[in-house]
Design an enzyme around this catalytic site. Structure first.
Site, PDB file in Angstrom:
ATOM      1  CG  ASP A  35      -0.325   0.169   2.529  1.00  0.00           C
ATOM      2  OD1 ASP A  35       0.921   0.239   2.595  1.00  0.00           O
ATOM      3  OD2 ASP A  35      -1.061   0.263   3.540  1.00  0.00           O
ATOM      4  CB  CYS A  65       1.102  -2.353   4.867  1.00  0.00           C
ATOM      5  SG  CYS A  65       1.032  -3.386   6.338  1.00  0.00           S
ATOM      6  N   GLY A  66       2.557  -0.267   6.243  1.00  0.00           N
ATOM      7  CA  GLY A  66       3.251   0.530   7.244  1.00  0.00           C
ATOM      8  C   GLY A  66       3.861  -0.320   8.340  1.00  0.00           C
ATOM      9  CB  THR A  67       2.466  -2.168  11.047  1.00  0.00           C
ATOM     10  OG1 THR A  67       1.254  -2.690  10.478  1.00  0.00           O
ATOM     11  CG2 THR A  67       2.204  -0.789  11.629  1.00  0.00           C
ATOM     12  N   GLY A  95      -1.383  -5.292   8.856  1.00  0.00           N
ATOM     13  CA  GLY A  95      -2.603  -5.341   8.049  1.00  0.00           C
ATOM     14  C   GLY A  95      -2.458  -6.293   6.875  1.00  0.00           C
ATOM     15  CG  HIS A 116      10.336 -24.733  11.609  1.00  0.00           C
ATOM     16  ND1 HIS A 116      10.495 -24.711  12.976  1.00  0.00           N
ATOM     17  CD2 HIS A 116      11.469 -25.304  11.121  1.00  0.00           C
ATOM     18  CE1 HIS A 116      11.663 -25.250  13.310  1.00  0.00           C
ATOM     19  NE2 HIS A 116      12.285 -25.613  12.202  1.00  0.00           N
ATOM     20  CG  ASN A 117       5.998 -21.348  10.327  1.00  0.00           C
ATOM     21  OD1 ASN A 117       6.836 -20.488  10.606  1.00  0.00           O
ATOM     22  ND2 ASN A 117       5.523 -22.167  11.225  1.00  0.00           N
ATOM     23  NE  ARG A 149      10.563 -31.614  14.247  1.00  0.00           N
ATOM     24  CZ  ARG A 149      11.805 -31.548  13.784  1.00  0.00           C
ATOM     25  NH1 ARG A 149      12.212 -32.436  12.894  1.00  0.00           N
ATOM     26  NH2 ARG A 149      12.634 -30.613  14.189  1.00  0.00           N
ATOM     27  CG  HIS A 150       9.212 -28.603  10.306  1.00  0.00           C
ATOM     28  ND1 HIS A 150       9.026 -28.082  11.559  1.00  0.00           N
ATOM     29  CD2 HIS A 150      10.494 -29.063  10.271  1.00  0.00           C
ATOM     30  CE1 HIS A 150      10.151 -28.194  12.251  1.00  0.00           C
ATOM     31  NE2 HIS A 150      11.053 -28.799  11.492  1.00  0.00           N
TER      32      HIS A 150
HETATM   33  C1  RB5 Z   1      -1.867   2.782   6.217  1.00  0.00           C
HETATM   34  O1  RB5 Z   1      -1.885   4.037   6.769  1.00  0.00           O
HETATM   35  C2  RB5 Z   1      -1.536   1.733   7.282  1.00  0.00           C
HETATM   36  O2  RB5 Z   1      -2.638   1.538   8.092  1.00  0.00           O
HETATM   37  C3  RB5 Z   1      -1.088   0.444   6.639  1.00  0.00           C
HETATM   38  O3  RB5 Z   1       0.021   0.689   5.836  1.00  0.00           O
HETATM   39  C4  RB5 Z   1      -0.681  -0.677   7.562  1.00  0.00           C
HETATM   40  O4  RB5 Z   1       0.242  -0.245   8.502  1.00  0.00           O
HETATM   41  C5  RB5 Z   1      -1.782  -1.441   8.163  1.00  0.00           C
HETATM   42  O5  RB5 Z   1      -1.575  -2.437   8.862  1.00  0.00           O
END
Ligand code: RB5
Length: 145
Positions: free
Chosen positions: A8, A65-67, A70, A98-99, A132-133
């Site tokens: 995003d 994304c930012g974090t 999301g 593993h995943n 096993r994984h």
């Molecule tokens: C966008 O502002 C922000 O919410 C998105 O990039 C993300 O961090 C969501 O999890």
């Protein structure tokens, strides 16, 4: 190996840097957007990339994304997808070994670009260990039914 990537607006700078990093190594990358200055809702991008993976358009996916949160929540809602939200190289490797995660999720506002590129490399270098994984991954996928 072919990589699919999407972000995003909160992840668009890391996306560009990751595309350059991988292209410089000769790795083919499909860019599913968004482009600079174009706001995008992360669930839409996650859906597009995950469905691209399921259609066989590429081998492994990266979502930014930012974090990273999301994108990972959205990607894991797509049936058949295992997405890992990762902030360190060890977890990146384990998410494959593993995943067997097909999608790596990163946060541009959380992880600096140097570490993010190392995480990408660790993720792409790693291979699923099976055994096993694989049994445990199968149990995860059966949770969807
Ligand atoms: C966008 O502002 C922000 O919410 C998105 O990039 C993300 O961090 C969501 O999890």
């Amino acid at each position: 190996m072919k990589i699919g990537i999407g972000s995003d607006h909160g992840g668009v700078n890391h996306k560009a840097a990751i595309i350059k990093h991988l292209s410089d190594k000769g790795i083919e990358v499909i860019d599913y957007g968004t482009q600079p200055e174009v706001p995008a809702d992360y669930p839409d991008v996650a859906e597009t990339v995950c469905k691209g993976y399921l259609k066989g358009e590429f081998d492994l996916g990266i979502l930014v994304c930012g974090t990273g949160i999301g994108m990972s929540i959205a990607a894991n809602k797509v049936k058949g997808i295992r997405a890992a939200h990762v902030t360190d190289c060890y977890s990146a490797r384990m998410s494959r070994e593993h995943n067997n995660a097909q999608i790596l999720c990163l946060g541009e506002r959380i992880t600096g670009i140097d570490l993010a590129l190392e995480i990408v490399d660790a993720y792409l270098r790693a291979e699923h260990q099976g055994g096993r994984h694989a049994r445990r991954v199968e149990k995860i996928m059966n949770l969807e039914d």
